[in-house]
Design a protein around this motif. Structure first.
Motif, PDB file in Angstrom:
ATOM      1  N   GLN A 282       0.815  -1.207   0.000  1.00 27.88           N
ATOM      2  CA  GLN A 282       0.000   0.000   0.000  1.00 27.88           C
ATOM      3  C   GLN A 282       0.853   1.263   0.000  1.00 27.88           C
ATOM      4  OE1 GLN A 282      -3.528  -0.254  -0.167  1.00 27.88           O
ATOM      5  NE2 GLN A 282      -2.809  -2.314  -0.646  1.00 27.88           N
ATOM      6  N   ALA A 283       2.091   1.157   0.451  1.00 32.02           N
ATOM      7  CA  ALA A 283       2.971   2.323   0.502  1.00 32.02           C
ATOM      8  C   ALA A 283       3.672   2.490  -0.838  1.00 32.02           C
ATOM      9  CB  ALA A 283       3.996   2.169   1.622  1.00 32.02           C
ATOM     10  N   THR A 284       3.345   3.560  -1.562  1.00 33.57           N
ATOM     11  CA  THR A 284       4.008   3.836  -2.827  1.00 33.57           C
ATOM     12  C   THR A 284       5.412   4.368  -2.572  1.00 33.57           C
ATOM     13  OG1 THR A 284       3.238   6.127  -2.906  1.00 33.57           O
ATOM     14  CG2 THR A 284       1.775   4.435  -3.819  1.00 33.57           C
ATOM     15  N   THR A 285       6.191   4.450  -3.626  1.00 32.10           N
ATOM     16  CA  THR A 285       7.539   5.010  -3.502  1.00 32.10           C
ATOM     17  C   THR A 285       7.485   6.429  -2.955  1.00 32.10           C
ATOM     18  OG1 THR A 285       8.457   3.637  -5.259  1.00 32.10           O
ATOM     19  CG2 THR A 285       9.584   5.722  -4.801  1.00 32.10           C
ATOM     20  N   LEU A 286       6.560   7.235  -3.448  1.00 31.44           N
ATOM     21  CA  LEU A 286       6.472   8.618  -2.976  1.00 31.44           C
ATOM     22  C   LEU A 286       6.058   8.674  -1.511  1.00 31.44           C
ATOM     23  CD1 LEU A 286       6.768  11.576  -3.687  1.00 31.44           C
ATOM     24  CD2 LEU A 286       4.363  11.579  -4.429  1.00 31.44           C
ATOM     25  N   GLU A 287       5.126   7.817  -1.106  1.00 33.12           N
ATOM     26  CA  GLU A 287       4.731   7.776   0.304  1.00 33.12           C
ATOM     27  C   GLU A 287       5.936   7.417   1.183  1.00 33.12           C
ATOM     28  OE1 GLU A 287       0.270   6.358   1.025  1.00 33.12           O
ATOM     29  OE2 GLU A 287       1.372   5.015  -0.294  1.00 33.12           O
ATOM     30  N   TYR A 288       6.704   6.442   0.725  1.00 29.49           N
ATOM     31  CA  TYR A 288       7.886   6.032   1.494  1.00 29.49           C
ATOM     32  C   TYR A 288       8.887   7.177   1.612  1.00 29.49           C
ATOM     33  CZ  TYR A 288      12.274   3.735   2.669  1.00 29.49           C
ATOM     34  OH  TYR A 288      13.473   3.406   3.267  1.00 29.49           O
ATOM     35  N   LEU A 289       9.182   7.835   0.506  1.00 31.50           N
ATOM     36  CA  LEU A 289      10.167   8.915   0.532  1.00 31.50           C
ATOM     37  C   LEU A 289       9.680  10.098   1.358  1.00 31.50           C
ATOM     38  CD1 LEU A 289      11.363   8.782  -3.183  1.00 31.50           C
ATOM     39  CD2 LEU A 289      12.674   8.089  -1.154  1.00 31.50           C
ATOM     40  N   ARG A 290       8.403  10.419   1.265  1.00 32.84           N
ATOM     41  CA  ARG A 290       7.866  11.499   2.100  1.00 32.84           C
ATOM     42  C   ARG A 290       7.973  11.133   3.580  1.00 32.84           C
ATOM     43  NH1 ARG A 290       4.930  15.518  -0.414  1.00 32.84           N
ATOM     44  NH2 ARG A 290       3.879  15.989   1.557  1.00 32.84           N
ATOM     45  N   PHE A 291       7.721   9.861   3.891  1.00 33.94           N
ATOM     46  CA  PHE A 291       7.791   9.448   5.291  1.00 33.94           C
ATOM     47  C   PHE A 291       9.228   9.476   5.807  1.00 33.94           C
ATOM     48  CE2 PHE A 291       7.653   6.600   8.942  1.00 33.94           C
ATOM     49  CZ  PHE A 291       6.546   7.112   9.611  1.00 33.94           C
ATOM     50  N   ILE A 292      10.171   9.113   4.956  1.00 33.11           N
ATOM     51  CA  ILE A 292      11.590   9.215   5.322  1.00 33.11           C
ATOM     52  C   ILE A 292      11.907  10.646   5.743  1.00 33.11           C
ATOM     53  CG2 ILE A 292      13.865   9.386   4.222  1.00 33.11           C
ATOM     54  CD1 ILE A 292      13.503   6.611   5.041  1.00 33.11           C
ATOM     55  N   ALA A 293      11.500  11.618   4.922  1.00 34.87           N
ATOM     56  CA  ALA A 293      11.798  13.021   5.219  1.00 34.87           C
ATOM     57  C   ALA A 293      11.105  13.486   6.491  1.00 34.87           C
ATOM     58  CB  ALA A 293      11.380  13.890   4.032  1.00 34.87           C
ATOM     59  N   VAL A 294       9.843  13.131   6.647  1.00 25.58           N
ATOM     60  CA  VAL A 294       9.118  13.521   7.861  1.00 25.58           C
ATOM     61  C   VAL A 294       9.767  12.901   9.102  1.00 25.58           C
ATOM     62  CG1 VAL A 294       6.933  13.269   9.109  1.00 25.58           C
ATOM     63  CG2 VAL A 294       6.927  13.966   6.715  1.00 25.58           C
ATOM     64  N   SER A 295      10.211  11.658   8.980  1.00 28.65           N
ATOM     65  CA  SER A 295      10.850  10.992  10.124  1.00 28.65           C
ATOM     66  C   SER A 295      12.114  11.724  10.563  1.00 28.65           C
ATOM     67  CB  SER A 295      11.184   9.546   9.767  1.00 28.65           C
ATOM     68  OG  SER A 295      10.020   8.806   9.486  1.00 28.65           O
ATOM     69  N   ARG A 296      12.913  12.193   9.580  1.00 29.53           N
ATOM     70  CA  ARG A 296      14.143  12.918   9.933  1.00 29.53           C
ATOM     71  C   ARG A 296      13.800  14.220  10.670  1.00 29.53           C
ATOM     72  NH1 ARG A 296      18.543  11.571  11.767  1.00 29.53           N
ATOM     73  NH2 ARG A 296      17.180  12.431  13.386  1.00 29.53           N
ATOM     74  N   LEU A 297      12.734  14.881  10.275  1.00 32.11           N
ATOM     75  CA  LEU A 297      12.323  16.116  10.948  1.00 32.11           C
ATOM     76  C   LEU A 297      11.709  15.822  12.315  1.00 32.11           C
ATOM     77  CD1 LEU A 297      10.741  17.824   7.842  1.00 32.11           C
ATOM     78  CD2 LEU A 297      12.690  18.728   9.129  1.00 32.11           C
ATOM     79  N   PHE A 298      10.976  14.728  12.421  1.00 36.45           N
ATOM     80  CA  PHE A 298      10.253  14.414  13.658  1.00 36.45           C
ATOM     81  C   PHE A 298      11.173  13.897  14.755  1.00 36.45           C
ATOM     82  CE2 PHE A 298       7.429  11.764  16.299  1.00 36.45           C
ATOM     83  CZ  PHE A 298       6.426  12.694  16.580  1.00 36.45           C
ATOM     84  N   PHE A 299      12.159  13.053  14.382  1.00 37.82           N
ATOM     85  CA  PHE A 299      13.042  12.443  15.382  1.00 37.82           C
ATOM     86  C   PHE A 299      14.192  13.385  15.719  1.00 37.82           C
ATOM     87  CE2 PHE A 299      11.279   8.211  14.064  1.00 37.82           C
ATOM     88  CZ  PHE A 299      10.792   7.863  15.332  1.00 37.82           C
ATOM     89  N   ASP A 300      13.887  14.374  16.554  1.00 36.52           N
ATOM     90  CA  ASP A 300      14.929  15.279  17.024  1.00 36.52           C
ATOM     91  C   ASP A 300      15.806  14.644  18.086  1.00 36.52           C
ATOM     92  OD1 ASP A 300      12.928  15.138  18.926  1.00 36.52           O
ATOM     93  OD2 ASP A 300      12.830  17.295  19.302  1.00 36.52           O
ATOM     94  N   ASN A 301      15.481  13.425  18.501  1.00 37.17           N
ATOM     95  CA  ASN A 301      16.228  12.749  19.565  1.00 37.17           C
ATOM     96  C   ASN A 301      16.820  11.409  19.139  1.00 37.17           C
ATOM     97  OD1 ASN A 301      13.852  11.320  19.359  1.00 37.17           O
ATOM     98  ND2 ASN A 301      13.181  11.647  21.475  1.00 37.17           N
ATOM     99  N   VAL A 302      16.800  11.099  17.846  1.00 42.01           N
ATOM    100  CA  VAL A 302      17.394   9.865  17.317  1.00 42.01           C
ATOM    101  C   VAL A 302      18.462  10.254  16.306  1.00 42.01           C
ATOM    102  CG1 VAL A 302      16.992   7.728  16.032  1.00 42.01           C
ATOM    103  CG2 VAL A 302      15.293   8.530  17.693  1.00 42.01           C
ATOM    104  N   SER A 303      19.653   9.709  16.445  1.00 43.06           N
ATOM    105  CA  SER A 303      20.801  10.187  15.673  1.00 43.06           C
ATOM    106  C   SER A 303      20.751   9.811  14.203  1.00 43.06           C
ATOM    107  CB  SER A 303      22.101   9.644  16.279  1.00 43.06           C
ATOM    108  OG  SER A 303      22.311  10.186  17.564  1.00 43.06           O
ATOM    109  N   HIS A 304      20.332   8.578  13.887  1.00 43.90           N
ATOM    110  CA  HIS A 304      20.535   8.071  12.532  1.00 43.90           C
ATOM    111  C   HIS A 304      19.231   7.637  11.878  1.00 43.90           C
ATOM    112  CE1 HIS A 304      24.862   8.140  13.211  1.00 43.90           C
ATOM    113  NE2 HIS A 304      24.629   7.583  14.378  1.00 43.90           N
ATOM    114  N   LEU A 305      19.197   7.773  10.556  1.00 39.96           N
ATOM    115  CA  LEU A 305      18.049   7.369   9.748  1.00 39.96           C
ATOM    116  C   LEU A 305      18.562   6.492   8.614  1.00 39.96           C
ATOM    117  CD1 LEU A 305      14.999   7.652   9.062  1.00 39.96           C
ATOM    118  CD2 LEU A 305      15.615   9.670   7.702  1.00 39.96           C
ATOM    119  N   GLN A 306      17.992   5.298   8.499  1.00 38.27           N
ATOM    120  CA  GLN A 306      18.460   4.321   7.515  1.00 38.27           C
ATOM    121  C   GLN A 306      17.418   4.091   6.440  1.00 38.27           C
ATOM    122  OE1 GLN A 306      19.013  -0.445   7.564  1.00 38.27           O
ATOM    123  NE2 GLN A 306      20.225   0.611   9.125  1.00 38.27           N
TER     124      GLN A 306
END
Length: 413
Positions: A282-306
């Motif tokens: 159900q998750a399209t490529t664009l949904e995945y990439l948008r979520f990656i970006a939102v996660s980096r902005l949201f996790f101000d307390n987690v060092s790394h994003l994979q």
């Protein structure tokens, strides 16, 4: 800048390291222009990792059994107890696979398997201590909260006792396995026999309190709503706030000057083959990439994003490097679980380094705790071992097979 002042304000605050609320994260996920969203997320990456380095790991996922009582609907790997296709590897085979991994330069093993009805804490103590005794150079980044709850139940002990015993036996880090979707509605829909998301996070909090850091994951694409995706990362961030507030660390993380708790967040996409959900992702490529970006902005307390190139593809993994990602994960010498459900993306060490360098980043091999082992500043610094290919021993991939004497290069085209 966008045409929406509210979105502009949220993006700027997030890019500057300020906290955004779950409601604001949902607004960004659904409404923020893609390029502005990616630019803000990449600003976070540049601030957190100004050296421009993107890391990778060499490891092996070794499954000790496929017997499982949990029967998750999205899983194509497990077999029920007494099923004719159920198996458990003897310790000799597990150690043999660890030895192959060491020979190929692996620094980590992920020992993972089903919830076997007979495997309590003592089984895992023997497993981890045997690997540590034979290969002390390997970090054991393994199992997840679901396995810890299961072993504690089988042995009739508390979560804390189980955590302390497996840590003493050699467990170095807890994987984010079993998170899938943490909010109640989607979790009950895809894994009704599993613990709740709150319980999963409770085990992680116990591990953090006792000096074991971990990763956190998320599986996208099984019918969850956008709001439930944001709720998933909200639940993780709240537990990480606890780790930060209390200064929970393990000694190696502390030596690097970082808090313990969750070291990294790793979202990946549901694979639809050979499992009971039988649905298309159900998750399209664009949904995945948008979520990656939102996660980096949201996790101000987690060092790394994979980024998960294994489930999304190498082109999407490389694109994610421009949306806040600082780690491309692993050249997995063996992976059976996600591959059994249809993930067919393969790579080799040279290609992974090429993906990083051609994205304008500096490749570096890391260890489990994200310490740099080798920085490949120029192509002259690149490793030369042609044997390091993903899935060389996967039973779920064409041409796989353990114990090969020759490991041919994979056609990654």
């Amino acid at each position: 800048m966008t045409a929406n002042q509210e979105i502009d304000s949220i993006l700027q605050r997030g890019a500057d390291g300020g906290r955004i609320t779950p409601e604001e994260a949902l607004l960004l996920y659904t409404d923020a222009p893609f390029h502005a969203l990616g630019e803000a997320a990449d600003a976070v990456r540049r601030r957190r990792h100004p050296d421009g380095i993107v890391t990778y790991l060499i490891d092996r996922n070794i499954n000790y059994t496929n017997v499982c009582v949990t029967a998750c609907k999205f899983c194509a790997f497990y077999r029920a107890p007494k099923h004719s296709e159920g198996w458990s590897h003897p310790m000799e085979e597990i150690l043999h696979r660890c030895g192959e991994a060491v020979d190929l330069g692996a620094t980590q093993v992920m020992l993972q398997g089903g919830h076997h009805p007979d495997y309590g804490v003592d089984y895992y103590e023997t497993l981890f201590s045997s690997v540590k005794q034979a290969y002390p150079q390997l970090a054991i980044h393994s199992i997840g909260p679901s396995e810890i709850l299961h072993m504690a139940k089988v042995s009739g002990v508390s979560i804390e006792e189980a955590v302390l015993r497996i840590k003493a036996a050699g467990l170095d880090s807890i994987a984010g396995a079993g998170a899938e979707m943490l909010p109640d509605r989607p979790r009950k829909a895809i894994a009704p026999l599993k613990e709740s998301g709150a319980r999963w996070l409770e085990v992680m909090a116990v591990a953090h309190r006792n000096g074991l850091s971990s990763t956190a994951t998320m599986m996208m694409g099984t019918g969850e709503t956008n709001a439930e995706r944001i709720e998933h990362i909200r639940m993780i961030r709240d537990v990480q706030d606890l780790a930060v507030a209390n200064g929970y660390t393990d000694s190696a993380v502390e030596a690097e000057g970082s808090v313990g708790g969750f070291r990294a967040f790793i979202p990946w996409t549901y694979q639809a083959e050979n499992n009971h959900l039988k649905g298309r992702t159900q998750a399209t490529t664009l949904e995945y990439l948008r979520f990656i970006a939102v996660s980096r902005l949201f996790f101000d307390n987690v060092s790394h994003l994979q980024a998960s190139w294994l489930t999304t593809g190498k082109d999407v993994g490389q694109l994610a490097l421009h949306l806040g990602v600082d780690d491309l994960g692993s050249i997995m010498l063996e992976e059976n679980v996600i591959s059994s459900a249809g993930a067919r993306h393969r790579s080799n060490l040279h290609e992974l380094i090429w993906m990083i360098r051609t994205a304008g980043r500096i490749p570096a091999q890391r260890d489990t705790l994200y310490r740099h082992l080798a920085v490949h500043t120029t192509p002259a610094d690149d490793p030369t071992d042609d044997r390091v290919v993903s899935h060389f021993s996967s039973t779920a991939m064409p041409g796989g097979g353990a114990g090969r004497t020759e490991l041919p290069l994979v056609d990654v085209s």
